[in-house]
Design a protein around this motif. Structure first.
Motif, mmCIF file in Angstrom:
data_model
loop_
_atom_site.group_PDB
_atom_site.id
_atom_site.type_symbol
_atom_site.label_atom_id
_atom_site.label_comp_id
_atom_site.label_asym_id
_atom_site.label_seq_id
_atom_site.Cartn_x
_atom_site.Cartn_y
_atom_site.Cartn_z
ATOM 1 N N VAL A 2 0.581 -1.055 -0.232
ATOM 2 C CA VAL A 2 0.380 0.602 0.205
ATOM 3 C C VAL A 2 1.265 1.009 -0.399
ATOM 4 O O VAL A 2 1.945 1.196 1.014
ATOM 5 N N THR A 3 0.749 2.372 -1.114
ATOM 6 C CA THR A 3 1.566 3.223 -1.221
ATOM 7 C C THR A 3 0.572 4.770 -1.059
ATOM 8 O O THR A 3 -0.993 4.828 -1.461
ATOM 9 N N VAL A 4 0.756 5.454 -1.042
ATOM 10 C CA VAL A 4 0.198 6.461 -0.427
ATOM 11 C C VAL A 4 -0.413 7.582 -1.502
ATOM 12 O O VAL A 4 -1.187 7.877 -1.702
ATOM 13 N N ASP A 5 1.052 7.710 -2.778
ATOM 14 C CA ASP A 5 0.840 7.354 -3.707
ATOM 15 C C ASP A 5 -0.700 6.969 -5.109
ATOM 16 O O ASP A 5 -1.426 7.769 -5.230
ATOM 17 N N THR A 6 -0.557 5.667 -4.180
ATOM 18 C CA THR A 6 -1.956 5.167 -5.302
ATOM 19 C C THR A 6 -3.114 4.976 -4.640
ATOM 20 O O THR A 6 -4.373 5.116 -5.294
ATOM 21 N N ALA A 7 -3.235 5.158 -3.558
ATOM 22 C CA ALA A 7 -4.291 5.723 -2.315
ATOM 23 C C ALA A 7 -5.062 7.318 -3.248
ATOM 24 O O ALA A 7 -5.648 7.390 -3.533
ATOM 25 N N ARG A 8 -3.678 7.761 -2.916
ATOM 26 C CA ARG A 8 -4.059 9.621 -3.274
ATOM 27 C C ARG A 8 -4.473 9.546 -4.906
ATOM 28 O O ARG A 8 -5.747 10.305 -4.589
ATOM 29 N N ARG A 9 -4.522 8.695 -6.206
ATOM 30 C CA ARG A 9 -4.096 9.025 -7.336
ATOM 31 C C ARG A 9 -6.153 8.749 -7.767
ATOM 32 O O ARG A 9 -6.749 8.583 -7.879
ATOM 33 N N VAL A 10 -6.268 7.198 -6.385
ATOM 34 C CA VAL A 10 -7.839 7.027 -6.124
ATOM 35 C C VAL A 10 -8.369 7.610 -6.044
ATOM 36 O O VAL A 10 -9.536 7.922 -6.645
ATOM 37 N N ALA A 11 -8.484 8.188 -4.728
ATOM 38 C CA ALA A 11 -9.239 9.434 -3.587
ATOM 39 C C ALA A 11 -9.342 10.548 -4.974
ATOM 40 O O ALA A 11 -10.182 11.089 -4.672
ATOM 41 N N GLU A 12 -8.222 10.693 -5.588
ATOM 42 C CA GLU A 12 -8.856 12.155 -6.375
ATOM 43 C C GLU A 12 -9.636 11.936 -7.366
ATOM 44 O O GLU A 12 -9.085 12.716 -7.533
ATOM 45 N N GLN A 13 -9.822 10.471 -8.058
ATOM 46 C CA GLN A 13 -10.864 10.773 -8.630
ATOM 47 C C GLN A 13 -12.314 10.620 -8.085
ATOM 48 O O GLN A 13 -13.704 10.286 -9.057
ATOM 49 N N VAL A 14 -12.123 10.739 -6.624
ATOM 50 C CA VAL A 14 -13.966 10.402 -6.021
ATOM 51 C C VAL A 14 -14.899 11.955 -6.558
ATOM 52 O O VAL A 14 -14.351 12.914 -6.381
ATOM 53 N N PRO A 15 -15.799 11.405 -7.293
ATOM 54 C CA PRO A 15 -16.694 12.361 -7.786
ATOM 55 C C PRO A 15 -17.368 13.032 -6.947
ATOM 56 O O PRO A 15 -18.170 12.794 -5.575
ATOM 57 N N ASP A 16 -17.715 14.476 -6.448
ATOM 58 C CA ASP A 16 -18.717 14.739 -5.846
ATOM 59 C C ASP A 16 -20.336 14.537 -6.109
ATOM 60 O O ASP A 16 -20.627 14.637 -7.252
ATOM 61 N N PRO A 17 -20.705 14.036 -4.990
ATOM 62 C CA PRO A 17 -22.687 13.323 -5.606
ATOM 63 C C PRO A 17 -23.254 14.724 -6.057
ATOM 64 O O PRO A 17 -24.388 14.597 -6.454
ATOM 65 N N GLU A 18 -23.539 15.816 -5.537
ATOM 66 C CA GLU A 18 -23.368 16.957 -6.172
ATOM 67 C C GLU A 18 -23.715 17.852 -7.416
ATOM 68 O O GLU A 18 -24.022 18.248 -8.021
ATOM 69 N N CYS A 52 -23.949 19.478 5.766
ATOM 70 C CA CYS A 52 -23.605 19.563 4.699
ATOM 71 C C CYS A 52 -24.120 18.360 4.290
ATOM 72 O O CYS A 52 -23.251 16.646 4.579
ATOM 73 N N PRO A 53 -25.948 17.792 3.877
ATOM 74 C CA PRO A 53 -26.754 16.435 3.252
ATOM 75 C C PRO A 53 -25.261 15.519 2.539
ATOM 76 O O PRO A 53 -25.353 14.302 2.480
ATOM 77 N N ALA A 54 -24.825 16.122 1.887
ATOM 78 C CA ALA A 54 -23.766 15.390 1.392
ATOM 79 C C ALA A 54 -22.883 14.405 1.523
ATOM 80 O O ALA A 54 -21.966 13.637 1.030
ATOM 81 N N MET A 55 -22.178 15.135 2.892
ATOM 82 C CA MET A 55 -20.639 14.526 3.793
ATOM 83 C C MET A 55 -20.928 13.106 3.544
ATOM 84 O O MET A 55 -20.694 12.436 3.488
ATOM 85 N N ALA A 56 -22.542 12.302 3.767
ATOM 86 C CA ALA A 56 -22.347 10.348 4.474
ATOM 87 C C ALA A 56 -21.893 9.685 2.717
ATOM 88 O O ALA A 56 -21.638 9.462 2.638
ATOM 89 N N GLU A 57 -22.314 10.614 1.672
ATOM 90 C CA GLU A 57 -22.115 9.905 0.623
ATOM 91 C C GLU A 57 -20.504 10.019 0.005
ATOM 92 O O GLU A 57 -20.486 8.989 -0.690
ATOM 93 N N MET A 58 -20.752 11.439 -0.179
ATOM 94 C CA MET A 58 -18.831 11.754 0.414
ATOM 95 C C MET A 58 -17.902 10.193 1.090
ATOM 96 O O MET A 58 -17.065 9.794 0.948
ATOM 97 N N ARG A 59 -17.854 10.219 2.450
ATOM 98 C CA ARG A 59 -17.193 9.197 2.763
ATOM 99 C C ARG A 59 -17.793 8.302 2.520
ATOM 100 O O ARG A 59 -16.650 6.705 2.872
ATOM 101 N N ALA A 60 -18.788 7.271 2.196
ATOM 102 C CA ALA A 60 -19.158 6.065 1.320
ATOM 103 C C ALA A 60 -18.940 5.693 -0.401
ATOM 104 O O ALA A 60 -18.305 5.148 -0.123
#
Length: 164
Positions: A2-18, A52-60
């Protein structure tokens, strides 16, 4: 491994639900990605505002995307201090908002938003035609973060992402 760079690349692609044209990184909500000694990926998110009502969706969504990418241990942390500000929206995020017909927020004067008791007069450029002859039609749009506007030149309605 597990590397920080790989995890960050994945995390940076998560769209905002709203605002799905933006990622959480574009919006400035993704604060940090760390990997603990036991291999747990910790993604830190700051909500755009405390209710923010979208926070639960962002976390999930963040948890699901990291797990789908093969990370077995994931923890999503909420960070409230310092509070999120529209200044954290990236230049790419601002371009994406405009490309989708939403006027991006302006910069806050001196890094602060001044409380006024009278209606605020502001000029916005239309994200569709660029004209500055615009009017606010409603202080609240599809989310509390946006207001509704209309361009008097091209007559098209548009949303504005409010400065926070």
């Amino acid at each position: 491994m597990v590397t920080v760079d790989t995890a960050r690349r994945v995390a940076e692609q998560v769209p905002d639900p709203e605002l799905p044209m933006l990622t959480l990184a574009d919006l400035g909500v993704l604060r940090e990605v760390e990997v603990e000694d036991d291999g747990t990926v910790v993604a830190s998110l700051t909500p755009t505002y405390s209710g923010c009502p979208a926070m639960a969706e962002m976390r999930a969504d963040m948890d699901r995307r990291l797990r789908e990418a093969g990370f077995e241990r994931v923890r999503i942390r909420t960070v409230l201090n310092p509070p999120w500000t529209t200044d954290w929206i990236t230049p790419a995020g601002r371009r994406k908002l405009a490309d989708h017909g939403i006027a991006p927020p302006g910069a806050k004067a001196g890094g602060r938003i001044t409380l006024t008791l009278a209606p605020t007069r502001r000029a916005l450029s239309c994200p569709r035609c660029g004209a500055s002859d615009t009017e606010e039609t409603s202080r609240f749009g599809s989310t509390s973060c946006k207001s509704l506007w209309r361009c008097r030149a091209c007559l098209e309605p548009f949303e504005h992402f409010k400065e926070i």
